[in-house]
Design an enzyme around this catalytic site. Structure first.
Site, PDB file in Angstrom:
ATOM      1  N   SER A 118       4.082  -0.091   3.130  1.00  0.00           N
ATOM      2  CA  SER A 118       2.832  -0.848   3.267  1.00  0.00           C
ATOM      3  C   SER A 118       2.994  -2.045   4.189  1.00  0.00           C
ATOM      4  O   SER A 118       2.034  -2.449   4.852  1.00  0.00           O
ATOM      5  CB  SER A 118       2.352  -1.341   1.899  1.00  0.00           C
ATOM      6  N   THR A 134       0.309  -5.902   1.832  1.00  0.00           N
ATOM      7  CA  THR A 134      -0.841  -5.731   2.725  1.00  0.00           C
ATOM      8  C   THR A 134      -1.547  -7.053   3.032  1.00  0.00           C
ATOM      9  O   THR A 134      -1.648  -7.433   4.207  1.00  0.00           O
ATOM     10  CB  THR A 134      -1.825  -4.682   2.156  1.00  0.00           C
ATOM     11  N   GLU A 155      -8.710  -4.862  -0.207  1.00  0.00           N
ATOM     12  CA  GLU A 155      -7.744  -3.781  -0.442  1.00  0.00           C
ATOM     13  C   GLU A 155      -7.855  -3.215  -1.854  1.00  0.00           C
ATOM     14  O   GLU A 155      -7.802  -3.960  -2.838  1.00  0.00           O
ATOM     15  CB  GLU A 155      -6.301  -4.259  -0.223  1.00  0.00           C
ATOM     16  N   ASP A 165      -3.274   2.756   4.534  1.00  0.00           N
ATOM     17  CA  ASP A 165      -2.081   2.346   5.280  1.00  0.00           C
ATOM     18  C   ASP A 165      -1.069   3.491   5.370  1.00  0.00           C
ATOM     19  O   ASP A 165      -0.221   3.522   6.241  1.00  0.00           O
ATOM     20  CB  ASP A 165      -1.459   1.088   4.663  1.00  0.00           C
ATOM     21  N   HIS A 202       6.143   7.550  -0.490  1.00  0.00           N
ATOM     22  CA  HIS A 202       5.080   7.746   0.502  1.00  0.00           C
ATOM     23  C   HIS A 202       5.331   9.027   1.291  1.00  0.00           C
ATOM     24  O   HIS A 202       6.441   9.543   1.298  1.00  0.00           O
ATOM     25  CB  HIS A 202       5.051   6.572   1.490  1.00  0.00           C
TER      26      HIS A 202
END
Ligand SMILES: [Zn+2]
Length: 449
Positions: A106, A159, A270, A317, A410
């Protein structure tokens, strides 16, 4: 083209002209010519006064598809569109700087989205040589615009931090919290009391900030700078929260406060915890977070309907968890199971550990009755403590709904881009995450107004 209706054709024509105007602008065509073209097009300006950037952390394409089916009314023939379907314009790659391979975290991705520069995983708006890079928020501030963040994580998480600050590591939470004193950001809403001790809050107050820590106080804030921290670290999961609309309420308040600046504003919103639920491979909690992020997008959509000088760009993201709609070779995904879950698996597990009549309570919280095999599995898990019990509950929801996951980390798949408002068409088609920042920064006023 041939099958487009008249309205669609006009919209398409208008989009082409708007894209052309933006291009002319970047080629240095006079403001007067731009204004003339705007007049031809009606009221909406070609360049936005205000920019709202919305990031669904970890919200890869499977999440928006899953959300469509999660929200689908099974009693109607059609599958209803979501706000994501309505606003989709393009896609974005998310890979970080070479040194970190193809799969971003991120911090690197937020740095790309805030500055237009790729960096290493873990970096907070510094380049691969650890030198600070100016962010869109800093550029906006220098031009006299107001800036703000509204997030569901702690406000100094990767973020928002990459939009507001600079650090060689996202883990330096205390340094990041202190650095916010220098950002001059007007609105900071989210969690993170743990990182903002009373001594630090005093310094914010000395700079003119109003500090609030009770969510109900948000209503009373009518103007000025505000720092609102409503949890020790992150906000509660929407699925567990008696007020599950915190992100949309923070977004509404941020818009009301920031729009008081006649020069304009840049706001970051966010849905931070979509990612956290993805890391946990927790579909019911993830859908709860998606729902509230969608609500926040709809708040901004409504705002733009009334204020056509505002651009909203929504993206993710990166993707988290490798969520799969259907698994194990079966062509099915049962959303009724997911919709029936009444609390996060963590809360269901804690409740089951604390109560003797746990079987009945788990059944109630899950919204379906586990069979004998499933109950004996849960019983074994319960004896091993909360974490194992929680995992067992998640696996049960996955197997009943036929949800799959490929990782607790991720993945490198491209994400979607959604946009509405002036210059929205700039974001159509494929782009890199750095392009999104470059385009947004190009839409800021050229010099202080
Ligand atoms: Zn993550």
């Amino acid at each position: 083209m041939l099958i487009m209706g008249v309205t669609k054709k006009m919209k398409f024509f208008k989009r082409c002209i708007l894209a052309g105007v933006a291009l002319l602008g970047s080629m240095g065509v006079t403001a007067q010519a731009e204004t003339q073209m705007q007049t031809m097009l009606g009221d909406a300006p070609s360049v936005p006064k205000n920019i709202v950037i919305m990031i669904g952390d970890g919200m890869g394409p499977a999440y928006t598809s899953a959300y469509r089916y999660y929200k689908d009314n099974p009693d109607t023939q059609e599958i209803e569109q979501t706000v994501f379907d309505r606003l989709l314009v393009g896609t974005s790659s998310t890979y970080p700087a070479r040194v970190s391979g193809y799969v971003t975290d991120s911090a690197a991705s937020a740095t790309a989205l805030a500055t237009g520069t790729k960096t290493y995983n873990g970096a907070i708006s510094v380049d691969t040589n650890k030198q600070p890079i100016a962010t869109i928020m800093e550029k906006a501030k220098a031009l006299g615009l107001s800036t703000g963040v509204a997030v569901t994580s702690q406000i100094n998480h990767a973020t928002p931090a990459a939009f507001l600050s600079h650090n060689e590591s996202r883990s330096n939470y205390d340094e990041l919290a202190h650095s916010y004193l220098k950002t001059d950001a007007d609105v900071m809403l989210g969690g993170g009391q743990k990182y903002f001790p009373a001594s630090l809050i005093k310094k914010f107050e000395a700079k003119g900030y109003q500090y609030i820590s009770d969510f109900n106080q948000l209503d009373s804030v009518k103007q000025g700078k505000v720092i609102g921290l409503f949890a020790d670290v992150q906000l509660p999961w929407a699925i567990d929260d008696s007020d599950s609309n915190k992100l949309s309420k923070m977004t509404t308040k941020a818009l009301a406060l920031l729009s008081q600046n006649d020069l304009g504003f840049v706001l970051l919103v966010e849905g931070s915890l979509i990612d956290w639920a993805g890391h946990n491979n927790d579909i019911a909690t993830a859908m709860g977070e998606m729902e509230e992020f969608a609500n926040a997008i709809e708040v901004v959509e409504q705002y733009i309907r009334k204020n056509n000088d505002t651009l909203m760009v929504v993206t993710a993201d990166h993707n988290t968890g490798g969520l799969s709609i259907g698994a194990n070779g079966e062509y099915s995904w049962d959303t009724s199971i997911i919709r029936g879950v009444q609390a996060s698996p963590d809360v269901i597990a804690s409740d089951a550990l604390a109560n003797g009549d746990w079987r009945a309570r788990v059944t109630l919280n899950l919204g379906f009755e586990p069979n004998d095999d499933e109950l004996s599995q849960l019983s074994r898990a319960r004896m091993q403590g909360k974490e194992v019990m929680s995992t067992s509950i998640k696996q049960l929801i996955d197997s009943r709904s036929n949800t799959g996951w490929t990782t607790v980390g991720h993945t490198g798949v491209d994400v979607q881009v959604f946009a509405m408002g002036p210059a929205a068409s700039l974001f159509s088609g494929y782009q890199d995450n750095t392009d999104i920042a470059t385009k947004l920064i190009s839409l800021l006023p050229k010099k202080k107004l």
